[in-house]
Design an enzyme around this catalytic site. Sequence first.
Site, PDB file in Angstrom:
ATOM      1  N   PRO A  63      46.530  42.475  48.836  1.00  0.00           N
ATOM      2  CA  PRO A  63      46.916  43.190  50.274  1.00  0.00           C
ATOM      3  C   PRO A  63      48.310  43.717  50.462  1.00  0.00           C
ATOM      4  O   PRO A  63      49.222  42.887  50.118  1.00  0.00           O
ATOM      5  CB  PRO A  63      46.416  42.143  51.477  1.00  0.00           C
ATOM      6  CG  PRO A  63      46.606  40.737  50.549  1.00  0.00           C
ATOM      7  CD  PRO A  63      46.069  41.124  49.300  1.00  0.00           C
ATOM      8  N   GLU A  64      48.472  44.551  50.720  1.00  0.00           N
ATOM      9  CA  GLU A  64      49.958  45.325  50.961  1.00  0.00           C
ATOM     10  C   GLU A  64      50.100  45.767  52.510  1.00  0.00           C
ATOM     11  O   GLU A  64      49.037  45.407  53.093  1.00  0.00           O
ATOM     12  CB  GLU A  64      50.220  46.583  50.046  1.00  0.00           C
ATOM     13  CG  GLU A  64      50.001  46.420  48.608  1.00  0.00           C
ATOM     14  CD  GLU A  64      50.225  47.649  47.765  1.00  0.00           C
ATOM     15  OE1 GLU A  64      50.850  48.533  47.934  1.00  0.00           O
ATOM     16  OE2 GLU A  64      49.534  47.645  46.646  1.00  0.00           O
ATOM     17  N   HIS A 120      37.226  27.100  47.911  1.00  0.00           N
ATOM     18  CA  HIS A 120      38.269  27.764  48.151  1.00  0.00           C
ATOM     19  C   HIS A 120      38.711  28.093  49.564  1.00  0.00           C
ATOM     20  O   HIS A 120      39.492  28.877  49.942  1.00  0.00           O
ATOM     21  CB  HIS A 120      38.125  29.214  47.408  1.00  0.00           C
ATOM     22  CG  HIS A 120      37.751  29.022  45.989  1.00  0.00           C
ATOM     23  ND1 HIS A 120      38.221  28.049  45.085  1.00  0.00           N
ATOM     24  CD2 HIS A 120      36.669  29.783  45.426  1.00  0.00           C
ATOM     25  CE1 HIS A 120      37.819  28.289  44.013  1.00  0.00           C
ATOM     26  NE2 HIS A 120      36.897  29.205  44.102  1.00  0.00           N
ATOM     27  N   ARG A 150      42.509  31.888  44.475  1.00  0.00           N
ATOM     28  CA  ARG A 150      43.651  31.513  43.667  1.00  0.00           C
ATOM     29  C   ARG A 150      44.875  30.612  44.298  1.00  0.00           C
ATOM     30  O   ARG A 150      45.692  30.276  43.549  1.00  0.00           O
ATOM     31  CB  ARG A 150      44.543  32.810  43.405  1.00  0.00           C
ATOM     32  CG  ARG A 150      43.625  34.074  42.427  1.00  0.00           C
ATOM     33  CD  ARG A 150      43.480  33.749  40.870  1.00  0.00           C
ATOM     34  NE  ARG A 150      42.493  34.343  40.513  1.00  0.00           N
ATOM     35  CZ  ARG A 150      42.581  35.847  39.754  1.00  0.00           C
ATOM     36  NH1 ARG A 150      43.934  36.070  39.486  1.00  0.00           N
ATOM     37  NH2 ARG A 150      41.715  36.331  39.495  1.00  0.00           N
TER      38      ARG A 150
END
Length: 268
Positions: free
Chosen positions: A2-3, A91, A109
């Site tokens: 995401p930006e 997760h 991650r």
Amino acid sequence: MPELPEVETVVRHLKPDLIGQKIISFQSNWSKVLDNINIDQFLETISDQKILDVTRRAKFIVLNLEKGFIPIHLRMTGRLFPNDRIPDEKHISAVFQLSDIFLIFKDTRKFGRIYWYDEWSDFDIKHGIEPLGELFTQEWLLMSIHSKKRQMKALLLDQHFIAGLGNIYVDEALWSARIHPLSISNEVSSVKIKRLHRSIRAILESAIVYNGTTFINFSFKDGIPGSYRNQLQIFDREGLLCKRCNTTIKKIRAAGRGTYYCTRCQKR
DNA sequence: CCGTTTGTTCTGCC
DNA sequence: GGGCAGAACAAACG
């Protein structure tokens, strides 16, 4: 990954579900998910506080409480979404239990982080200018780029300089303004920098309209994808033809990142 | 085991 | 000591 547009999209979708909700409790399944506060202090500070607003600063989603702020950075694979229960999935890094709903932080991650700030300014000063804000003017960009001597790609990725651009939108903006990613900032012509200013704004605004670019595995709420991917002009198009001049698009490494550019349109 | 992915932090150079 | 480049790092996956 995401930006700014993706984070803005998440914020806009979270807002209606979160505003007015009270924080009942918080649990983390991953000890490092809280970055700058320990769990006991965090729990004590946020319990019983109401979420007044959900906003964006740089690439952070910020929960604005009655007293203090919870910035959340999704990093590469983080997802933040409301749910009526705690999902039985791998997760799940953290869960906020709110009055009517659970706010789930899922992060494969585990690079994503949750922060705590009492004072807005302590958080705010850590980040560069907002490219969609009114302080981001053509004059500011011209002056700021010419006063440095750095590779353009690296400079635009620097979050202390401009907050919110990442690998995708930097490549798109440089292509649009016809600037070589390895060109040196103080040598780039004023004409190009003025074009860059327009490009950055136009690209980010457009990407927000499309709910961002879902790439690899980022998505908001229920996996609904952003569709700006279909609008990409240069990113991830190695070997394809430049839409402006039909030259084959090249991929190089710049600032340690995979970088796409047109050898004909984007001269040094 | 290695390469790949991201933003941030570090390390070291000039 | 500021400005900068590049490495290291955080994990997981194929």
